[in-house]
Design an enzyme around this catalytic site. Structure first.
Site, PDB file in Angstrom:
ATOM      1  N   ILE A   1       1.025  -1.379  -0.094  1.00 43.46           N
ATOM      2  CA  ILE A   1       0.136   0.186  -0.198  1.00 43.46           C
ATOM      3  C   ILE A   1       1.109   1.071   0.491  1.00 43.46           C
ATOM      4  O   ILE A   1       0.660   2.157  -0.471  1.00 43.46           O
ATOM      5  CB  ILE A   1      -1.508  -0.028   1.200  1.00 43.46           C
ATOM      6  CG1 ILE A   1      -1.834  -1.529   1.098  1.00 43.46           C
ATOM      7  CG2 ILE A   1      -1.953   1.344   1.184  1.00 43.46           C
ATOM      8  CD1 ILE A   1      -2.928  -1.758   2.714  1.00 43.46           C
TER       9      ILE A   1
ATOM     10  N   LEU B   1      12.646  -3.738   5.261  1.00 46.08           N
ATOM     11  CA  LEU B   1      12.247  -4.241   4.404  1.00 46.08           C
ATOM     12  C   LEU B   1      12.082  -5.728   4.346  1.00 46.08           C
ATOM     13  O   LEU B   1      12.632  -6.973   3.731  1.00 46.08           O
ATOM     14  CB  LEU B   1      13.588  -4.452   3.345  1.00 46.08           C
ATOM     15  CG  LEU B   1      14.456  -3.407   2.933  1.00 46.08           C
ATOM     16  CD1 LEU B   1      15.739  -3.446   2.085  1.00 46.08           C
ATOM     17  CD2 LEU B   1      13.804  -2.414   1.905  1.00 46.08           C
TER      18      LEU B   1
ATOM     19  N   PHE C   1       2.551   3.048   7.661  1.00 48.45           N
ATOM     20  CA  PHE C   1       1.668   1.845   7.578  1.00 48.45           C
ATOM     21  C   PHE C   1       2.424   0.720   7.517  1.00 48.45           C
ATOM     22  O   PHE C   1       2.143  -0.432   7.632  1.00 48.45           O
ATOM     23  CB  PHE C   1       2.153   1.452   6.287  1.00 48.45           C
ATOM     24  CG  PHE C   1       1.327   2.601   5.172  1.00 48.45           C
ATOM     25  CD1 PHE C   1       0.188   2.747   3.991  1.00 48.45           C
ATOM     26  CD2 PHE C   1       1.857   3.622   4.271  1.00 48.45           C
ATOM     27  CE1 PHE C   1      -0.623   3.965   3.456  1.00 48.45           C
ATOM     28  CE2 PHE C   1       1.873   5.312   3.265  1.00 48.45           C
ATOM     29  CZ  PHE C   1       0.342   4.384   3.605  1.00 48.45           C
TER      30      PHE C   1
ATOM     31  N   LYS D   1       0.929  -8.123   8.377  1.00 50.66           N
ATOM     32  CA  LYS D   1       0.101  -8.069   8.645  1.00 50.66           C
ATOM     33  C   LYS D   1      -1.222  -9.845   8.548  1.00 50.66           C
ATOM     34  O   LYS D   1      -1.756  -9.356   7.761  1.00 50.66           O
ATOM     35  CB  LYS D   1      -0.457  -7.182   6.976  1.00 50.66           C
ATOM     36  CG  LYS D   1       0.855  -7.971   5.740  1.00 50.66           C
ATOM     37  CD  LYS D   1      -0.202  -6.851   5.335  1.00 50.66           C
ATOM     38  CE  LYS D   1       0.375  -8.048   3.691  1.00 50.66           C
ATOM     39  NZ  LYS D   1       0.410  -6.958   2.690  1.00 50.66           N
TER      40      LYS D   1
ATOM     41  N   SER E   1      -7.482  -1.426  10.157  1.00 47.09           N
ATOM     42  CA  SER E   1      -8.484  -2.140   9.605  1.00 47.09           C
ATOM     43  C   SER E   1      -9.646  -2.477   9.624  1.00 47.09           C
ATOM     44  O   SER E   1      -9.948  -2.750  11.015  1.00 47.09           O
ATOM     45  CB  SER E   1      -7.604  -3.457   9.151  1.00 47.09           C
ATOM     46  OG  SER E   1      -8.245  -4.685   9.067  1.00 47.09           O
TER      47      SER E   1
ATOM     48  N   THR F   1     -10.693  -5.712  10.573  1.00 47.25           N
ATOM     49  CA  THR F   1     -11.035  -6.591  10.908  1.00 47.25           C
ATOM     50  C   THR F   1     -11.022  -5.967  12.277  1.00 47.25           C
ATOM     51  O   THR F   1     -12.026  -6.499  13.258  1.00 47.25           O
ATOM     52  CB  THR F   1      -9.578  -6.800  10.827  1.00 47.25           C
ATOM     53  OG1 THR F   1      -8.782  -6.460  11.045  1.00 47.25           O
ATOM     54  CG2 THR F   1      -9.760  -7.636   9.819  1.00 47.25           C
TER      55      THR F   1
ATOM     56  N   TYR G   1      -3.425 -10.301  15.636  1.00 48.55           N
ATOM     57  CA  TYR G   1      -3.237  -8.708  14.230  1.00 48.55           C
ATOM     58  C   TYR G   1      -4.771  -8.129  14.680  1.00 48.55           C
ATOM     59  O   TYR G   1      -3.938  -7.019  14.941  1.00 48.55           O
ATOM     60  CB  TYR G   1      -3.437  -8.820  12.423  1.00 48.55           C
ATOM     61  CG  TYR G   1      -4.058  -8.895  11.437  1.00 48.55           C
ATOM     62  CD1 TYR G   1      -2.672  -7.773  11.608  1.00 48.55           C
ATOM     63  CD2 TYR G   1      -4.757  -8.255  11.095  1.00 48.55           C
ATOM     64  CE1 TYR G   1      -2.506  -6.458  10.367  1.00 48.55           C
ATOM     65  CE2 TYR G   1      -4.395  -7.362  10.231  1.00 48.55           C
ATOM     66  CZ  TYR G   1      -3.641  -6.514   9.688  1.00 48.55           C
ATOM     67  OH  TYR G   1      -4.003  -5.529   8.765  1.00 48.55           O
TER      68      TYR G   1
ATOM     69  N   LYS H   1      -4.183  -4.001  16.023  1.00 53.00           N
ATOM     70  CA  LYS H   1      -4.735  -2.718  15.427  1.00 53.00           C
ATOM     71  C   LYS H   1      -5.940  -1.880  16.453  1.00 53.00           C
ATOM     72  O   LYS H   1      -5.874  -1.250  16.472  1.00 53.00           O
ATOM     73  CB  LYS H   1      -5.397  -3.673  13.649  1.00 53.00           C
ATOM     74  CG  LYS H   1      -4.391  -3.341  12.980  1.00 53.00           C
ATOM     75  CD  LYS H   1      -3.694  -2.725  12.181  1.00 53.00           C
ATOM     76  CE  LYS H   1      -2.795  -2.954  11.345  1.00 53.00           C
ATOM     77  NZ  LYS H   1      -2.021  -1.917  11.056  1.00 53.00           N
TER      78      LYS H   1
ATOM     79  N   ASN I   1     -10.878  -4.542   2.109  1.00 54.27           N
ATOM     80  CA  ASN I   1      -9.409  -5.458   0.682  1.00 54.27           C
ATOM     81  C   ASN I   1      -8.980  -4.968  -0.074  1.00 54.27           C
ATOM     82  O   ASN I   1      -9.514  -4.854  -1.328  1.00 54.27           O
ATOM     83  CB  ASN I   1     -10.410  -6.898   0.315  1.00 54.27           C
ATOM     84  CG  ASN I   1     -10.729  -7.878   1.950  1.00 54.27           C
ATOM     85  OD1 ASN I   1     -10.322  -8.038   2.206  1.00 54.27           O
ATOM     86  ND2 ASN I   1     -12.239  -7.305   1.705  1.00 54.27           N
TER      87      ASN I   1
ATOM     88  N   ASN J   1      -5.067 -13.856   0.399  1.00 54.95           N
ATOM     89  CA  ASN J   1      -5.790 -12.744   0.476  1.00 54.95           C
ATOM     90  C   ASN J   1      -6.526 -13.072  -0.966  1.00 54.95           C
ATOM     91  O   ASN J   1      -5.866 -13.940  -1.669  1.00 54.95           O
ATOM     92  CB  ASN J   1      -5.811 -11.679   1.145  1.00 54.95           C
ATOM     93  CG  ASN J   1      -4.556 -10.592   0.215  1.00 54.95           C
ATOM     94  OD1 ASN J   1      -3.939 -11.784  -0.072  1.00 54.95           O
ATOM     95  ND2 ASN J   1      -4.631  -9.849   0.644  1.00 54.95           N
ATOM     96  N   LEU J   2      -8.217 -13.452  -1.701  1.00 53.50           N
ATOM     97  CA  LEU J   2      -7.872 -13.705  -2.194  1.00 53.50           C
ATOM     98  C   LEU J   2      -7.671 -13.652  -3.772  1.00 53.50           C
ATOM     99  O   LEU J   2      -7.017 -14.532  -4.907  1.00 53.50           O
ATOM    100  CB  LEU J   2      -9.897 -13.268  -2.079  1.00 53.50           C
ATOM    101  CG  LEU J   2     -10.257 -13.926  -3.903  1.00 53.50           C
ATOM    102  CD1 LEU J   2     -10.474 -15.183  -3.600  1.00 53.50           C
ATOM    103  CD2 LEU J   2     -12.310 -13.521  -3.482  1.00 53.50           C
TER     104      LEU J   2
END
Ligand SMILES: NC(=O)c1ccc[n+]([C@@H]2O[C@H](COP(=O)([O-])OP(=O)(O)OC[C@H]3O[C@@H](n4cnc5c(N)ncnc54)[C@H](O)[C@@H]3O)[C@@H](O)[C@H]2O)c1
Length: 356
Positions: free
Chosen positions: A19, A40, A93, A97, A137, A139, A163, A167, A193, A213-214
């Site tokens: 992101i 990194l 960020f 995750k 998130s 979530t 996780y 958050k 998402n 994720n999908l």
């Protein structure tokens, strides 16, 4: 903090990640000077100091991005970055995750996500930088009590993984910080998402290992790296029995951050404000698979399996507050999300390691 500060320097923690790297592009296009710190951990190293994602952004924008390979937990090095630049704002960020992984290594998740955030906020305080955009998130809402999910939906109830809890705890810390010092102004962005890639196909998501994720998973099946996909269903009370989720194109999400910064530059508001960042449209897993198959002209093999305990049928947001408060709304369609993911994966089948 003086909100009339003329500084256009913005610090992005974790700015080499998925992101963060995409967000740099509209920030530069809007005249911001971007400084990135990233250890990194989840970004591909390039030749020399800078990660590949940042080098790709520099090619796309024609502008240099200042980069420091440092860890959020390193107070002294972080402090030195703030000594060198006068930031108008920080976009935070950096973090770990992966929900499933977080339950196996909870202390790592709390250390990086929670302690790392506290470290950052302390350094910001010391340098009188009190404007922050935080990557939270959806979530934190857990299983929705009602749909679409508004920002007034309860948070922190029945959270199951570390996780999600991390958050929620960081949001609480931010709230306490803002209560203690009225000069803070924090926009908490609750992402749904995020999917897709930059439309050039040269920047995209490069997950380490098997994606969780999908969309990246579907893409890996389309490109032949993974044979087949397990789809939870057919018993959800949705259009086709598979789970419905709210997907947002990464560049829409990136532009949402610029709107948040613009708001911070112009407004006299203070305190912590939580905002849903997504489209407000729900798509089922099968709708995503079918769209991806249509766009890529590839067969996506999948198998329907039983839903795990606690699997949520539908989750999508009410995105109207973002429009009202930030003047931002997502524009890109599911088709564009699939097309851009496919372009990125066709050009970079091994992710950024294709370029090194
Ligand atoms: N991707 C999503 O759909 C999504 C959804 C909701 C929330 N978020 C949150 O948004 C943020 C960015 O997500 P992303 O998808 O870009 O993740 P990402 O893993 O691609 O990016 C995170 C970056 O942080 C860096 N990092 C990790 N630990 C660090 C540390 N200790 N010090 C410095 N840098 C560190 C990583 O190397 C990576 O480049 C995360 O906080 C994530 O929890 C993401």
């Amino acid at each position: 903090m003086d909100n009339t500060s003329k500084s256009k320097f913005v610090l992005l923690t974790g700015g080499a990640g998925y992101i963060g790297s995409h967000t740099i592009i509209p920030l530069i296009e809007s005249g911001y000077e971007v400084v990135v710190i990233d250890n990194l951990f989840n970004a591909c190293k390039g030749e020399g100091e800078k990660p590949v994602s940042i080098l790709q952004v520099e090619k796309l924008t024609g502008k240099q991005v200042t980069f420091y390979a440092i860890d959020l937990l390193d107070y002294i090095l972080l402090s030195e970055v703030f000594d060198k630049h006068e930031f108008c704002c920080v976009i935070h960020f950096a973090g770990l995750k992966y929900s499933n992984e977080s339950c196996n290594i909870p202390l790592n998740y709390y250390k990086v996500n929670v302690c790392g955030s506290i470290n950052l906020f302390q350094v910001m305080m010391e340098h009188n930088v009190k404007r922050l955009v935080f990557s939270s998130s959806s979530t934190v809402y857990s299983e929705p009590h009602f749909l679409p999910i508004t920002e007034l939906h309860p948070v922190g109830q029945s959270l199951v993984n570390v996780y999600d809890k991390s958050k929620y705890y960081i949001e609480g810390i931010i709230q306490d910080l803002c209560n203690s010092d009225k000069e803070w102004f924090v926009i908490i962005l609750r992402y749904f998402n995020s999917v897709g890639a930059h439309s050039s196909g040269t920047l995209g998501e490069d997950p380490n290992g098997t994606p969780s994720n999908l969309m990246p998973y579907v893409a890996q099946v389309a490109v032949g790296k993974i044979q087949s996909l397990n789809v939870f269903g057919k018993h959800c009370s949705t259009i086709d029995g598979t789970g419905v989720r709210d997907y947002i194109h990464i560049m829409d999400l990136a532009e949402g951050h610029v709107s948040a910064l613009e708001k911070m530059q112009k407004s006299n508001d203070s305190g912590a404000i939580a905002i849903n960042l997504s489209t407000g449209n729900g798509y089922s897993v099968l709708q995503v698979i079918n769209m991806f198959s249509q766009v890529s002209k590839q067969e996506i093999k999948y198998e329907i399996v039983d839903c795990p305990n606690g699997y949520c049928d539908s989750s999508y947001c009410d995105a109207s507050f973002a429009k009202e408060y930030l003047g931002w709304e997502a524009k890109r369609t599911l088709k564009e999300m699939c097309e851009d993911t496919w372009r990125w994966l066709s050009l970079y089948p091994q992710g950024f390691s294709t370029t090194t």
